[in-house]
Design a protein around this motif. Structure first.
Motif, PDB file in Angstrom:
ATOM      1  N   TYR A 214       0.838  -1.205   0.000  1.00 20.19           N
ATOM      2  CA  TYR A 214       0.000   0.000   0.000  1.00 20.19           C
ATOM      3  C   TYR A 214       0.873   1.255   0.000  1.00 20.19           C
ATOM      4  O   TYR A 214       0.635   2.190  -0.778  1.00 20.19           O
ATOM      5  CB  TYR A 214      -0.931   0.004   1.213  1.00 20.19           C
ATOM      6  N   ASN A 215       1.893   1.285   0.857  1.00 13.98           N
ATOM      7  CA  ASN A 215       2.798   2.427   0.879  1.00 13.98           C
ATOM      8  C   ASN A 215       3.426   2.660  -0.488  1.00 13.98           C
ATOM      9  O   ASN A 215       3.467   3.796  -0.997  1.00 13.98           O
ATOM     10  CB  ASN A 215       3.909   2.208   1.916  1.00 13.98           C
ATOM     11  N   SER A 217       2.376   1.731  -3.426  1.00 15.18           N
ATOM     12  CA  SER A 217       1.399   2.183  -4.423  1.00 15.18           C
ATOM     13  C   SER A 217       1.113   3.668  -4.259  1.00 15.18           C
ATOM     14  O   SER A 217       0.936   4.387  -5.251  1.00 15.18           O
ATOM     15  CB  SER A 217       0.106   1.360  -4.328  1.00 15.18           C
ATOM     16  N   CYS A 218       1.091   4.152  -3.016  1.00 13.48           N
ATOM     17  CA  CYS A 218       0.875   5.581  -2.772  1.00 13.48           C
ATOM     18  C   CYS A 218       2.065   6.409  -3.257  1.00 13.48           C
ATOM     19  O   CYS A 218       1.899   7.464  -3.877  1.00 13.48           O
ATOM     20  CB  CYS A 218       0.641   5.839  -1.290  1.00 13.48           C
ATOM     21  N   TRP A 219       3.257   5.927  -2.966  1.00 12.10           N
ATOM     22  CA  TRP A 219       4.449   6.701  -3.312  1.00 12.10           C
ATOM     23  C   TRP A 219       4.711   6.692  -4.813  1.00 12.10           C
ATOM     24  O   TRP A 219       5.148   7.701  -5.379  1.00 12.10           O
ATOM     25  CB  TRP A 219       5.654   6.171  -2.540  1.00 12.10           C
ATOM     26  N   ASP A 221       2.336   6.596  -6.925  1.00 12.42           N
ATOM     27  CA  ASP A 221       1.313   7.541  -7.381  1.00 12.42           C
ATOM     28  C   ASP A 221       1.820   8.971  -7.256  1.00 12.42           C
ATOM     29  O   ASP A 221       1.627   9.799  -8.165  1.00 12.42           O
ATOM     30  CB  ASP A 221       0.031   7.363  -6.566  1.00 12.42           C
ATOM     31  N   ASP A 222       2.480   9.282  -6.147  1.00  9.97           N
ATOM     32  CA  ASP A 222       3.056  10.619  -5.977  1.00  9.97           C
ATOM     33  C   ASP A 222       4.048  10.948  -7.088  1.00  9.97           C
ATOM     34  O   ASP A 222       4.173  12.104  -7.505  1.00  9.97           O
ATOM     35  CB  ASP A 222       3.768  10.727  -4.629  1.00  9.97           C
ATOM     36  N   VAL A 229       1.986   1.666  -9.968  1.00  3.43           N
ATOM     37  CA  VAL A 229       0.906   1.663  -8.973  1.00  3.43           C
ATOM     38  C   VAL A 229      -0.047   0.499  -9.236  1.00  3.43           C
ATOM     39  O   VAL A 229      -0.421  -0.247  -8.323  1.00  3.43           O
ATOM     40  CB  VAL A 229       0.115   2.989  -8.997  1.00  3.43           C
ATOM     41  N   ASN A 255      -6.485   2.351  -4.730  1.00  6.03           N
ATOM     42  CA  ASN A 255      -5.304   2.774  -5.483  1.00  6.03           C
ATOM     43  C   ASN A 255      -5.256   2.136  -6.862  1.00  6.03           C
ATOM     44  O   ASN A 255      -4.751   2.733  -7.819  1.00  6.03           O
ATOM     45  CB  ASN A 255      -4.040   2.440  -4.694  1.00  6.03           C
TER      46      ASN A 255
END
Length: 309
Positions: A214-215, A217-219, A221-222, A229, A255
């Motif tokens: 999850y982390n 996929s978020c990063w 995305d950033d 992602v 995500n």
């Protein structure tokens, strides 16, 4: 039927995996101590035993070894700290830090590792003092991984679950600054690969692996790396389905939907975003539900307000 004592089991598992005594014991105890434990000449403390099993990629579900009532109390208090960290329960974290500090007054550095980590979490989550948090995280990790510089993965080292959690928290600190977010990605990619290749299935892997994905996929995305992602989120969704992790399941679906939307696959994105909203609503995360609905409407002109969820 074969009857094992703890030393036999440790030695057989270590040899089967091809690890040396130096690799398994590094930062936990001396290789000589591990040799004595394997030969039945030394009784390990509960925490040392647990960390040795974790270095071997498994969890200690077979053996208990408490040398005293005091050690048992300290071990129990440390487990409470770990639960508080996992649950992000700052109030209980403060209470249990005080308890562990008293019980660990004369304990070894290994017992202090989780205490430093908990104080770092308190600094990050409550005080928002990221410099203090990093200092405490590094103090904690250097107890068992003295060569870790906070940035470069140590791919030749075996890891305990506490080490995995501390490194992940260091990565989270890096993710707060766009200038250092690639440090965060590199660290959690290391942890992802380690969990995939070194850790057998167990409750700790079931809890930690989806969190790492999850982390990431978020990063990603950033960094607008939407194919990454999608790939990471897909792995996380499949793992959660297989092992029943409900905490990160809707977030990874969310995500995945975001990545599909950013890749202009709007029809597919709408399906997964709708699933994420439905599950988040079912687990009573109404705060996130409203945020996701508003974001979908503003970013992609997808209106879920008029649909039955």
């Amino acid at each position: 039927m074969a009857v094992y004592v703890v030393g036999d089991f440790l030695r057989e598992t270590r040899l089967r995996k091809g690890y040396t005594q130096e690799e398994v014991s590094y930062g936990i105890c001396t290789p000589a101590s591990l040799s004595r434990i394997e030969n039945g000449m030394q009784k390990p403390g509960r925490l040392i035993l647990e960390k040795l099993f974790e270095r071997l990629g498994t969890e200690n579900n077979l053996f208990n070894s408490f040398v005293s009532k005091e050690e048992m109390e300290l071990y129990s208090a440390i487990q409470s700290l770990i639960r508080d960290i996992t649950d992000e329960d700052v109030t209980k974290l403060e209470e249990h830090i005080s308890v562990v500090e008293k019980l660990a007054a004369n304990a070894s550095e290994l017992e202090h590792q989780c205490l430093y980590f908990a104080k770092g979490e308190l600094a990050r989550q409550k005080e928002k003092d990221y410099s203090k948090a990093m200092e405490l995280y590094m103090k904690a990790i250097h107890i068992t991984l003295p060569n870790f510089d906070g940035k470069k993965p140590l791919r030749n080292n075996l890891l305990t679950f506490d080490e995995i959690m501390i490194i992940n928290s260091i990565a989270i600190l890096y993710s707060n600054d766009e200038r250092t977010i690639m440090n965060a990605i590199h660290l959690d990619m290391w942890l992802k690969e380690y969990l995939e290749n070194k850790i057998v299935d167990g409750k700790m892997k079931t809890a930690k692996y989806p969190m790492i994905l999850y982390n990431l996929s978020c990063w990603f995305d950033d960094e607008k790396c939407y194919k990454e992602v999608l790939n990471i989120a897909d792995q996380g969704v499949d793992f959660c389905i297989q092992y029943g992790n409900l905490a990160f399941f809707p977030l990874l679906i969310l995500n995945k939907g975001v990545a599909l939307a950013e890749l202009n696959q709007i029809s597919e994105a709408e399906k997964y975003l709708h699933q994420a909203i439905t599950i988040l609503s079912a687990v009573k995360r109404e705060d996130l539900v409203e945020t996701v609905i508003d974001w979908c409407r503003l970013s992609y002109k997808i209106d879920f307000n008029n649909r039955q969820l």
